[in-house]
Design a protein around this motif. Structure first.
Motif, PDB file in Angstrom:
ATOM      1  N   ASN A   1      41.285  38.950  47.607  1.00  0.00           N
ATOM      2  CA  ASN A   1      42.351  39.859  48.022  1.00  0.00           C
ATOM      3  C   ASN A   1      43.718  39.378  47.555  1.00  0.00           C
ATOM      4  OD1 ASN A   1      41.909  37.683  49.839  1.00  0.00           O
ATOM      5  ND2 ASN A   1      43.349  38.658  51.244  1.00  0.00           N
TER       6      ASN A   1
ATOM      7  N   LEU B   1      45.657  41.121  44.772  1.00  0.00           N
ATOM      8  CA  LEU B   1      46.372  42.371  45.014  1.00  0.00           C
ATOM      9  C   LEU B   1      47.839  42.145  45.330  1.00  0.00           C
ATOM     10  CD1 LEU B   1      43.778  44.370  47.054  1.00  0.00           C
ATOM     11  CD2 LEU B   1      44.133  44.202  44.618  1.00  0.00           C
TER      12      LEU B   1
ATOM     13  N   ILE C   1      31.879  44.607  46.205  1.00  0.00           N
ATOM     14  CA  ILE C   1      33.214  44.908  46.690  1.00  0.00           C
ATOM     15  C   ILE C   1      33.940  45.837  45.733  1.00  0.00           C
ATOM     16  CG2 ILE C   1      35.470  43.914  47.191  1.00  0.00           C
ATOM     17  CD1 ILE C   1      34.092  41.512  48.304  1.00  0.00           C
ATOM     18  N   ASN C   2      33.704  45.620  44.446  1.00  0.00           N
ATOM     19  CA  ASN C   2      34.397  46.444  43.468  1.00  0.00           C
ATOM     20  C   ASN C   2      34.046  47.924  43.588  1.00  0.00           C
ATOM     21  OD1 ASN C   2      31.781  45.611  42.642  1.00  0.00           O
ATOM     22  ND2 ASN C   2      32.206  46.466  40.629  1.00  0.00           N
TER      23      ASN C   2
ATOM     24  N   GLU D   1      31.656  39.902  40.352  1.00  0.00           N
ATOM     25  CA  GLU D   1      30.298  40.101  40.839  1.00  0.00           C
ATOM     26  C   GLU D   1      29.263  39.843  39.745  1.00  0.00           C
ATOM     27  OE1 GLU D   1      29.516  43.111  43.548  1.00  0.00           O
ATOM     28  OE2 GLU D   1      31.106  42.242  44.758  1.00  0.00           O
TER      29      GLU D   1
ATOM     30  N   LEU E   1      37.261  42.805  39.534  1.00  0.00           N
ATOM     31  CA  LEU E   1      36.327  42.633  40.638  1.00  0.00           C
ATOM     32  C   LEU E   1      34.888  42.709  40.145  1.00  0.00           C
ATOM     33  CD1 LEU E   1      37.929  44.481  43.666  1.00  0.00           C
ATOM     34  CD2 LEU E   1      38.142  42.135  42.914  1.00  0.00           C
TER      35      LEU E   1
ATOM     36  N   TYR F   1      40.343  54.557  48.637  1.00  0.00           N
ATOM     37  CA  TYR F   1      40.905  53.207  48.680  1.00  0.00           C
ATOM     38  C   TYR F   1      41.952  53.012  47.590  1.00  0.00           C
ATOM     39  CZ  TYR F   1      37.316  52.165  52.037  1.00  0.00           C
ATOM     40  OH  TYR F   1      36.532  52.165  53.166  1.00  0.00           O
TER      41      TYR F   1
ATOM     42  N   GLU G   1      37.206  38.680  53.706  1.00  0.00           N
ATOM     43  CA  GLU G   1      37.296  37.219  53.627  1.00  0.00           C
ATOM     44  C   GLU G   1      37.421  36.586  55.012  1.00  0.00           C
ATOM     45  OE1 GLU G   1      39.249  35.410  50.515  1.00  0.00           O
ATOM     46  OE2 GLU G   1      38.048  36.661  49.193  1.00  0.00           O
TER      47      GLU G   1
ATOM     48  N   MET H   1      46.928  50.841  47.834  1.00  0.00           N
ATOM     49  CA  MET H   1      46.856  49.402  47.638  1.00  0.00           C
ATOM     50  C   MET H   1      46.851  48.619  48.947  1.00  0.00           C
ATOM     51  SD  MET H   1      46.547  47.667  44.916  1.00  0.00           S
ATOM     52  CE  MET H   1      46.207  48.078  43.223  1.00  0.00           C
TER      53      MET H   1
ATOM     54  N   LEU I   1      36.504  50.471  44.934  1.00  0.00           N
ATOM     55  CA  LEU I   1      37.588  50.981  44.098  1.00  0.00           C
ATOM     56  C   LEU I   1      37.229  52.298  43.436  1.00  0.00           C
ATOM     57  CD1 LEU I   1      38.919  47.774  42.447  1.00  0.00           C
ATOM     58  CD2 LEU I   1      39.531  48.876  44.573  1.00  0.00           C
TER      59      LEU I   1
ATOM     60  N   MET J   1      44.724  50.078  38.773  1.00  0.00           N
ATOM     61  CA  MET J   1      43.414  50.156  39.420  1.00  0.00           C
ATOM     62  C   MET J   1      42.277  49.815  38.469  1.00  0.00           C
ATOM     63  SD  MET J   1      42.639  50.835  42.494  1.00  0.00           S
ATOM     64  CE  MET J   1      43.621  50.987  43.971  1.00  0.00           C
TER      65      MET J   1
ATOM     66  N   LEU K   1      40.049  44.031  51.771  1.00  0.00           N
ATOM     67  CA  LEU K   1      39.562  42.822  51.119  1.00  0.00           C
ATOM     68  C   LEU K   1      39.830  41.609  51.989  1.00  0.00           C
ATOM     69  CD1 LEU K   1      40.313  43.270  47.335  1.00  0.00           C
ATOM     70  CD2 LEU K   1      38.316  43.875  48.664  1.00  0.00           C
ATOM     71  N   ALA K   2      40.961  41.616  52.653  1.00  0.00           N
ATOM     72  CA  ALA K   2      41.273  40.502  53.545  1.00  0.00           C
ATOM     73  C   ALA K   2      40.223  40.430  54.647  1.00  0.00           C
ATOM     74  CB  ALA K   2      42.664  40.674  54.143  1.00  0.00           C
TER      75      ALA K   2
ATOM     76  N   LEU L   1      43.608  48.813  50.685  1.00  0.00           N
ATOM     77  CA  LEU L   1      42.623  48.031  49.938  1.00  0.00           C
ATOM     78  C   LEU L   1      42.799  46.544  50.208  1.00  0.00           C
ATOM     79  CD1 LEU L   1      40.389  48.302  47.873  1.00  0.00           C
ATOM     80  CD2 LEU L   1      42.085  47.952  46.098  1.00  0.00           C
ATOM     81  N   ARG L   2      44.037  46.120  50.177  1.00  0.00           N
ATOM     82  CA  ARG L   2      44.290  44.697  50.416  1.00  0.00           C
ATOM     83  C   ARG L   2      43.800  44.292  51.794  1.00  0.00           C
ATOM     84  NH1 ARG L   2      48.992  43.450  47.998  1.00  0.00           N
ATOM     85  NH2 ARG L   2      50.222  44.582  49.505  1.00  0.00           N
TER      86      ARG L   2
ATOM     87  N   ARG M   1      39.615  46.950  39.040  1.00  0.00           N
ATOM     88  CA  ARG M   1      38.182  47.204  39.191  1.00  0.00           C
ATOM     89  C   ARG M   1      37.384  46.344  38.221  1.00  0.00           C
ATOM     90  NH1 ARG M   1      37.644  52.527  40.171  1.00  0.00           N
ATOM     91  NH2 ARG M   1      38.127  53.113  38.043  1.00  0.00           N
TER      92      ARG M   1
END
Lengths: 362, 362
Positions: free
Chosen positions: B244, B247, A243-244, B266, B262, A252, A266, A255, A247, B255, A262-263, A258-259, B259
């Motif tokens: 998320n 954020l 996922i990182n 991982e 995140l 992306y 999930e 913000m 960035l 950022m 990421l949502a 990006l949020r 990063r």
DNA sequence: TTTAGCACTCAGAACGGTCAAGTGCTAATC
DNA sequence: GATTAGCACTTGACCGTTCTGAGTGCTAAA
């Protein structure tokens, strides 16, 4: 949406220019200007000519202009045309191929483990966020039951579901002797194999209770456990890796986007639904660009994936998610190679411990 | 680092001011000025007096000034003092408690499933990123083997490891008749139960081959499979939920920091090591603020977690990760309530299907 | 010891000017 | 008719300046 297939309003020079623009934009992420394109040896004309062509391409909907005095960027239709018509095949390097082979070499036993390795690899090779899908299944049933006693009141129910083994604990107030376990296993195998959760009816339950005689108190909780397992199993699954990496791309940097993204990662149900639906049909690499994705959040993202099959039946998919401005050649080649490796690993005849298992009952 | 325990250089007014500053900064995320604090009814003095006190607090290391003309923010020592001395207990609301109870009610079977539910809940209730840890185990061994034949050349090896069932497929070129399976199961149970991977030696292998007679070709691949399973099992595991949510906090608007964070999520090994180490000792809620975390990346983050025990032994941990400027009261209370619920669910005596299983061999 | 008052500091917003990239259009050229 | 050179125009990015407001530290008075 996919209006571009074989659009013959595009002469060769337009195609060349469009391709150059997409390539350049993928590489730099910035709008491409006419002057920059004159550096390209293949385009043998002046910036003014290119400007004229670009203006026409824009009118046709393949290019966009962020603001008056900026260069052009490809529109979604532009990307689509590029992917469908202009892209040239990227061949994986020897290095990349040998890394793919590593998936095979690891000889992991479970479908799950292989998919996990594959998705990690996909993220590393493409440098985008990778995902693996186990699609929602419709007709799930147990093909074989086994019971393993642990002590006088505890046992493990072992179920074989489409080549995958699932277990569930059974605890009871009253003792479960060995012969009760045998009887129970027999009844389960006789009456519940091949049935989906919906097909397990009251009469079946009652007959099983009759079969178990004095141990009939076991039937209800055990069958309940079976139903639970089946239901969980058909739920589908979605995994992400890297996922990182999102960035790393300026696309992306916003913000909010990006949020939302990421949502999305999930709240897996939405994406799962889309993927399960789309994955069914095609067995080629599928590319969804921007708004082609049903999910609104993914307006500026592209989803590329391909199903993984086992004995010809789809058992999942592996894909990559990233900015629309994505290196399509590499990603498509990688996903292709990867799913091929995985499919080989799953279906290979002499490959010990592949998770491939026949469904019959011995 | 934790110099603050019982620092009696702080008079009551200083404590009041420090607490007010931390509270305000947690709420707004901005530096707190002297004038703002005069609004606080409990502090009955003028802004000038507060300024003097703040200057002293800064000298003592509890406050920091981002730049000359800004207000003050708590330093790490300030947060530490706040958590250790000033925080007042937050009691979960009825709503929150009943949500926790829902974890119990679901009666899931596996430790895994319960932990998953718990970590999701932790993320939702605290609105920070939550994590669950299954610590690296040291002495893993199989306490019981079982073999289930599928067809003439395929079988499933079922292993009971510390109350959890693991399975592994066995495929063979040559047929595996029923009596071979029985023999194999017998040999495995006789020779490998209770042994860690390191303790399985060549002589043991050879003796097993002798026991199997004409089926000795099965021993080597099967034992290899056993070793693999054990090794994977002791690997530890780390799950995240609600990434998320990070954020939402301006603290992660940078950022690069994001990063790195995140990436940390991982590259689980690092964090896993730290947690496995730390989780062992204490059975209270643990709070690691900023640089107290060994991992450099987490300089501006706080990690709060608590171990989950089963029959008194730690089997994992649940925690929350977020900005140093975090609502400590709520988070600590939530983690406390949650781990209690999970521990209850795991250890409860009459709770069917808890995954709690005795280790003896029948 | 506390407080009022005041000079000082500093980040951030607002403003204006310059710059460079890139366009569209027109007129000249092939 | 297609191509190209040239030029005026647009616009975001960049940079330095100014202005403002929040907040401090210090001093002197209460």
């Amino acid at each position: 949406m996919r209006l571009s297939r074989g659009d013959n309003r595009l002469n060769e020079r337009k195609k060349l220019i469009l391709k150059a623009i997409v390539d350049a934009h993928i590489a730099n992420g910035e709008p491409v200007g006419s002057k920059y394109l004159t550096l390209n040896k293949q385009i043998a004309c002046s910036s003014a000519t290119i400007r004229n062509e670009m203006a026409e391409l824009e009118e046709m909907g393949y290019l966009e202009q962020p603001h008056t005095s900026a260069g052009r960027i490809p529109s979604e239709a532009g990307y689509r045309f590029y992917v469908d018509q202009l892209i040239d095949r990227y061949n994986l390097t020897q290095n990349e191929i040998s890394e793919l082979k590593a998936v095979l070499r690891q000889r992991q036993n479970e479908l799950d483990a292989i998919m996990q390795t594959a998705v990690t690899l996909a993220a590393r090779l493409t440098n985008y966020t990778a995902l693996s899908v186990k699609p929602r299944q419709t007709r799930i049933s147990v093909s074989r039951f086994e019971i393993m006693r642990l002590d006088s009141t505890t046992a493990v129910l072992i179920m074989l579901i489409g080549g995958i083994v699932k277990t569930k604990y059974i605890r009871s107030d009253r003792p479960i002797p060995q012969d009760a376990a045998m009887l129970l296993a027999g009844a389960l195998n006789a009456r519940l194999t091949g049935l989906t959760a919906d097909e397990i009816t009251m009469p079946i339950l009652m007959e099983m209770e009759r079969m178990l005689g004095e141990y009939d108190f076991l039937v209800s909780p055990v069958v309940k456990a079976v139903c639970e397992t089946i239901s969980v199993f058909d739920g589908g699954e979605l995994r992400f890796e890297g996922i990182n990496r999102l960035l790393a791309y300026p696309d992306y940097y916003d913000m909010d986007r990006l949020r939302e993204m990421l949502a999305l990662f999930e709240k897996k149900e939405t994406l799962l639904e889309v993927l399960s639906e789309e994955a069914k049909g095609d067995d080629r690499v599928q590319v969804f660009i921007g708004r082609e994705n049903v999910v609104k959040v993914m307006d500026n993202s592209t989803l590329i994936f391909k199903t993984v099959t086992q004995n010809g039946k789809p058992v999942g998919a592996i894909g990559v998610i990233g900015p629309t401005r994505m290196d399509y050649r590499r990603v498509i080649a990688t996903i292709e190679g990867l799913t091929k490796s995985v499919t080989d690993a799953l279906g290979g005849p002499k490959d010990e411990g592949t998770g491939r298992l026949p469904d019959h009952k011995d």
